[in-house]
Design a protein around this motif. Structure first.
Motif, PDB file in Angstrom:
ATOM      1  N   MET A   1       0.847  -1.200   0.000  1.00 50.76           N
ATOM      2  CA  MET A   1       0.000   0.000   0.000  1.00 50.76           C
ATOM      3  C   MET A   1       0.882   1.249   0.000  1.00 50.76           C
ATOM      4  N   LYS A   2       0.540   2.181  -0.889  1.00 48.63           N
ATOM      5  CA  LYS A   2       1.297   3.425  -0.953  1.00 48.63           C
ATOM      6  C   LYS A   2       0.895   4.335   0.200  1.00 48.63           C
ATOM      7  N   ASN A   3       1.863   5.110   0.647  1.00 47.63           N
ATOM      8  CA  ASN A   3       1.604   6.106   1.694  1.00 47.63           C
ATOM      9  C   ASN A   3       0.933   5.539   2.948  1.00 47.63           C
ATOM     10  N   CYS A   4       1.363   4.367   3.375  1.00 51.44           N
ATOM     11  CA  CYS A   4       0.767   3.838   4.608  1.00 51.44           C
ATOM     12  C   CYS A   4       1.395   4.500   5.831  1.00 51.44           C
ATOM     13  N   VAL A   5       2.520   5.202   5.626  1.00 52.02           N
ATOM     14  CA  VAL A   5       3.140   5.983   6.704  1.00 52.02           C
ATOM     15  C   VAL A   5       3.534   7.347   6.154  1.00 52.02           C
ATOM     16  N   SER A   6       3.081   8.420   6.797  1.00 57.03           N
ATOM     17  CA  SER A   6       3.509   9.760   6.384  1.00 57.03           C
ATOM     18  C   SER A   6       4.101  10.483   7.587  1.00 57.03           C
ATOM     19  N   ILE A   7       5.094  11.330   7.319  1.00 52.72           N
ATOM     20  CA  ILE A   7       5.784  12.043   8.395  1.00 52.72           C
ATOM     21  C   ILE A   7       5.637  13.544   8.190  1.00 52.72           C
ATOM     22  N   ASN A   8       5.199  14.217   9.245  1.00 54.71           N
ATOM     23  CA  ASN A   8       4.998  15.664   9.202  1.00 54.71           C
ATOM     24  C   ASN A   8       5.931  16.313  10.225  1.00 54.71           C
ATOM     25  N   LEU A   9       6.858  17.119   9.734  1.00 55.62           N
ATOM     26  CA  LEU A   9       7.828  17.766  10.618  1.00 55.62           C
ATOM     27  C   LEU A   9       7.265  19.091  11.129  1.00 55.62           C
ATOM     28  N   LYS A  10       7.079  19.201  12.436  1.00 60.89           N
ATOM     29  CA  LYS A  10       6.605  20.445  13.035  1.00 60.89           C
ATOM     30  C   LYS A  10       7.691  21.008  13.938  1.00 60.89           C
TER      31      LYS A  10
ATOM     32  N   ILE B   1       5.231  14.303  13.668  1.00 63.03           N
ATOM     33  CA  ILE B   1       4.038  13.457  13.659  1.00 63.03           C
ATOM     34  C   ILE B   1       4.189  12.363  12.614  1.00 63.03           C
ATOM     35  N   ILE B   2       4.064  11.122  13.067  1.00 64.04           N
ATOM     36  CA  ILE B   2       4.058   9.977  12.157  1.00 64.04           C
ATOM     37  C   ILE B   2       2.614   9.504  12.058  1.00 64.04           C
ATOM     38  N   LYS B   3       2.014   9.667  10.882  1.00 67.17           N
ATOM     39  CA  LYS B   3       0.615   9.277  10.694  1.00 67.17           C
ATOM     40  C   LYS B   3       0.531   7.938   9.969  1.00 67.17           C
ATOM     41  N   LEU B   4      -0.218   7.013  10.549  1.00 66.10           N
ATOM     42  CA  LEU B   4      -0.379   5.681   9.974  1.00 66.10           C
ATOM     43  C   LEU B   4      -1.721   5.604   9.243  1.00 66.10           C
ATOM     44  N   ASN B   5      -1.705   5.000   8.062  1.00 68.11           N
ATOM     45  CA  ASN B   5      -2.950   4.816   7.310  1.00 68.11           C
ATOM     46  C   ASN B   5      -3.823   3.793   8.035  1.00 68.11           C
ATOM     47  N   GLU B   6      -5.099   4.147   8.255  1.00 63.21           N
ATOM     48  CA  GLU B   6      -6.036   3.274   8.986  1.00 63.21           C
ATOM     49  C   GLU B   6      -6.159   1.891   8.382  1.00 63.21           C
ATOM     50  N   GLU B   7      -6.068   1.811   7.045  1.00 58.05           N
ATOM     51  CA  GLU B   7      -6.332   0.539   6.375  1.00 58.05           C
ATOM     52  C   GLU B   7      -5.070  -0.297   6.151  1.00 58.05           C
TER      53      GLU B   7
ATOM     54  N   LEU C   1       7.817   2.093   7.743  1.00 52.66           N
ATOM     55  CA  LEU C   1       8.382   2.867   8.848  1.00 52.66           C
ATOM     56  C   LEU C   1       9.894   2.698   8.930  1.00 52.66           C
ATOM     57  N   THR C   2      10.365   1.484   8.687  1.00 50.68           N
ATOM     58  CA  THR C   2      11.809   1.220   8.711  1.00 50.68           C
ATOM     59  C   THR C   2      12.528   2.118   7.704  1.00 50.68           C
ATOM     60  N   LYS C   3      11.952   2.229   6.488  1.00 54.29           N
ATOM     61  CA  LYS C   3      12.556   3.069   5.442  1.00 54.29           C
ATOM     62  C   LYS C   3      12.501   4.547   5.834  1.00 54.29           C
ATOM     63  N   LYS C   4      11.343   4.974   6.319  1.00 57.60           N
ATOM     64  CA  LYS C   4      11.169   6.398   6.679  1.00 57.60           C
ATOM     65  C   LYS C   4      12.086   6.798   7.837  1.00 57.60           C
ATOM     66  N   LEU C   5      12.252   5.898   8.805  1.00 61.14           N
ATOM     67  CA  LEU C   5      13.067   6.225   9.977  1.00 61.14           C
ATOM     68  C   LEU C   5      14.541   6.401   9.619  1.00 61.14           C
TER      69      LEU C   5
END
Length: 203
Positions: free
Chosen positions: A1-10, A15-21, A31-35
């Motif tokens: 699934m695309k964009n199942c994890v998005s990161i918002n820098l404030k 904020i790490i937002k996880l896709n509900e589905e 998450l491993t890749k994003k981290l």
């Protein structure tokens, strides 16, 4: 699934937002890749990380927390109920209608406060008398519901309301209203409210 994890820098948090589905396995891979990318930005930073967007089981929370800690050692907060211990609330999320955008409000609502959501609404606290919660889909109150709650506000009769305690004078789902006489009707603990044959039933 695309964009199942998005990161918002404030400024004060990440904020790490996880896709509900998204499935847990997909989340862990993404998450491993994003981290790995996020770690490069940290260096000496200690900005806390907030994880939000999806109802997680305790085991899933632990897995995500361990993964983040293994890459970046900062404070991690999960902006969602950590344990849906109430049987009635667990039942809520097993229903198909629970698949909707979910808004989380952390903290109790005081008299005069109003919270609305285009999807489902989770209040991590109490809804006190004089406060109001309105959602197009479901309403979950992890504490006591003493104010007004209107689920299925756009006509969804499949919507439900669940609360640790229902002690309110009126409850609404879609266009169906139930007036509650506190003197005649007892307070409902671990309550599950739904429409059955066009009537609001509190279990």
């Amino acid at each position: 699934m695309k964009n199942c994890v998005s990161i918002n820098l404030k400024k004060n948090e990440i904020i790490i937002k996880l896709n509900e589905e998204a499935e847990q396995a997909e989340i862990m891979i993404a998450l491993t890749k994003k981290l790995t990318e996020l770690k490069k930005l940290y260096q000496d930073e200690t900005t806390p990380i907030i994880v939000t967007g999806k109802i997680l089981k305790n085991k899933e929370i632990d897995e995500i927390q361990e993964l983040i800690k293994s890459k970046i050692d900062v404070e991690i907060d999960f902006d969602m109920p950590k344990g849906l211990g109430l049987h009635s609330i667990k039942k809520t999320f097993e229903k198909e209608i629970a698949i909707s955008e979910t808004k989380f409000h952390r903290g109790s609502l005081r008299s005069g406060q109003k919270v609305e959501s285009e999807g489902s609404l989770v209040i991590i606290g109490d809804v006190n008398s004089g406060a109001e919660v309105i959602a197009s889909d479901n309403i979950i109150v992890l504490g006591a519901l003493r104010g007004l709650a209107h689920a299925g506000a756009k006509g969804n009769k499949q919507a439900i309301i669940a609360a640790g305690l229902v002690d309110t004078v009126q409850i609404r789902i879609a266009n169906v209203v139930k007036e509650i006489d506190r003197d005649e009707e007892p307070m409902h603990k671990q309550a599950y409210v739904s429409i059955v044959e066009d009537k609001i039933i509190i279990e």
